[in-house]
Design a protein around this motif. Structure first.
Motif, short mmCIF file in Angstrom:
data_model
loop_
_atom_site.label_atom_id
_atom_site.label_comp_id
_atom_site.label_asym_id
_atom_site.label_seq_id
_atom_site.Cartn_x
_atom_site.Cartn_y
_atom_site.Cartn_z
N ALA A 33 1.09 7.29 11.50
CA ALA A 33 0.15 6.23 11.13
C ALA A 33 -1.24 6.81 10.87
N GLU A 34 -1.64 7.76 11.69
CA GLU A 34 -2.98 8.34 11.50
C GLU A 34 -3.04 9.20 10.23
N LYS A 49 -3.34 4.09 4.32
CA LYS A 49 -3.39 3.19 5.49
C LYS A 49 -2.36 2.07 5.36
N LEU A 94 0.49 1.28 9.82
CA LEU A 94 -0.43 1.06 10.94
C LEU A 94 0.37 1.16 12.23
N ARG A 120 0.80 -1.22 0.00
CA ARG A 120 0.00 0.00 0.00
C ARG A 120 0.83 1.27 0.00
#
Lengths: 196, 66
Positions: A152-153, A158, A161, A12
């Motif tokens: 991560a946020e 995404k 993580l 990703r």
């Protein structure tokens, strides 16, 4: 008890470096130090993969094992932190860490490095939570605010993580099952494939 | 005598200041594997349990796949 972990999903990650920028900005990271970096594997080759790397908050942290002044401590949820007041800037943790997480803000004569700086999982350091002193030395304490690391946020895809290891692993497992396998950019097949 | 005395005291004071002959007795004795730095409120086990629930909720809210 939860153990906080990071995981970067190479399928990703699009190498946008958003995590790096988010970390730098949120924690006012010193010039010359990157607590998080994006590493590209097989750069320029079709099928290249990127992963975002920072301190992995190891369960048996080698940095803590080699520190001559024992400036490292681990919180109950597995976050590896350190005390800059104890750090003598010897650099042992830098040599011990397989991820290159510990970094030093100064490059001067006679090997003067300054106090070690590394990812804190946005959990600050010793002292009062979110005090000016803590912010100046270690950055924002988002964990005390009930938030998770901004890198991560902030991740748009995404890929990165960060949170309770069990929950992170569940998500990754589901993704791998959906895809029908994991990439072999690294791992056994790559490390031990026959030449030729 | 007074002048000589004053000079002696000044010389002694000057010497001690210049040589920095003072040492803090507040020394942390190193012990292998033991963290002896300042405390961190995050190390409080009581708050860890509460924090865990909050962070799990936050993870579901922000990072879980939709």
């Amino acid at each position: 008890m939860a153990r906080m972990k990071f995981l970067c999903d190479a399928e990703r990650c699009i190498e946008c470096n958003g995590c790096v920028v988010a970390c730098k900005n949120e924690n006012e990271v010193p010039w010359g130090v990157n607590r998080r970096r994006v590493v590209v594997l097989d750069d320029g080759v079709p099928g290249e993969k990127s992963i975002s790397v920072a301190c992995m908050h190891c369960t048996d942290a080698p940095c803590a094992a080699v520190c001559p002044v024992d400036c490292f401590y681990t919180t109950d949820d597995g976050i590896v932190l350190h005390d800059k007041d104890l750090c003598i800037g010897c650099g042992y943790c830098f040599y011990a860490c397989p991820f290159g997480a510990p970094q030093y803000p100064q490059k001067e004569a006679f090997g003067v490095r300054g106090k070690m700086d590394k990812c804190t999982f946005c959990a600050g350091g010793p002292g009062e939570n979110n005090s000016d002193e803590e912010y100046t030395k270690y950055g924002r304490n988002r964990i005390a605010e009930g938030k998770l690391p901004l890198c991560a946020e902030f991740c748009a895809t995404k890929a990165l993580l960060g949170g309770d290891g069990d929950m992170v692993a569940d998500i990754y497992r589901q993704r791998v099952l959906k895809r029908g396998g994991r990439p072999q950019t690294w791992g056994w097949e790559t490390a031990y494939k026959k030449a030729g | 005598m007074n002048r000589r005395g004053a000079l002696t005291i000044a010389a002694l004071a000057g010497t001690s200041i210049l040589t920095g002959c003072w040492e803090s007795a507040d020394v942390t004795v190193h012990e292998q594997g033991k963290y002896k730095g300042r405390g961190d409120p995050l190390l409080d086990a009581k708050s860890t349990a509460e924090r865990e629930a909050v962070l799990q909720k936050r993870f579901q809210l922000v990072q879980a796949d939709r």
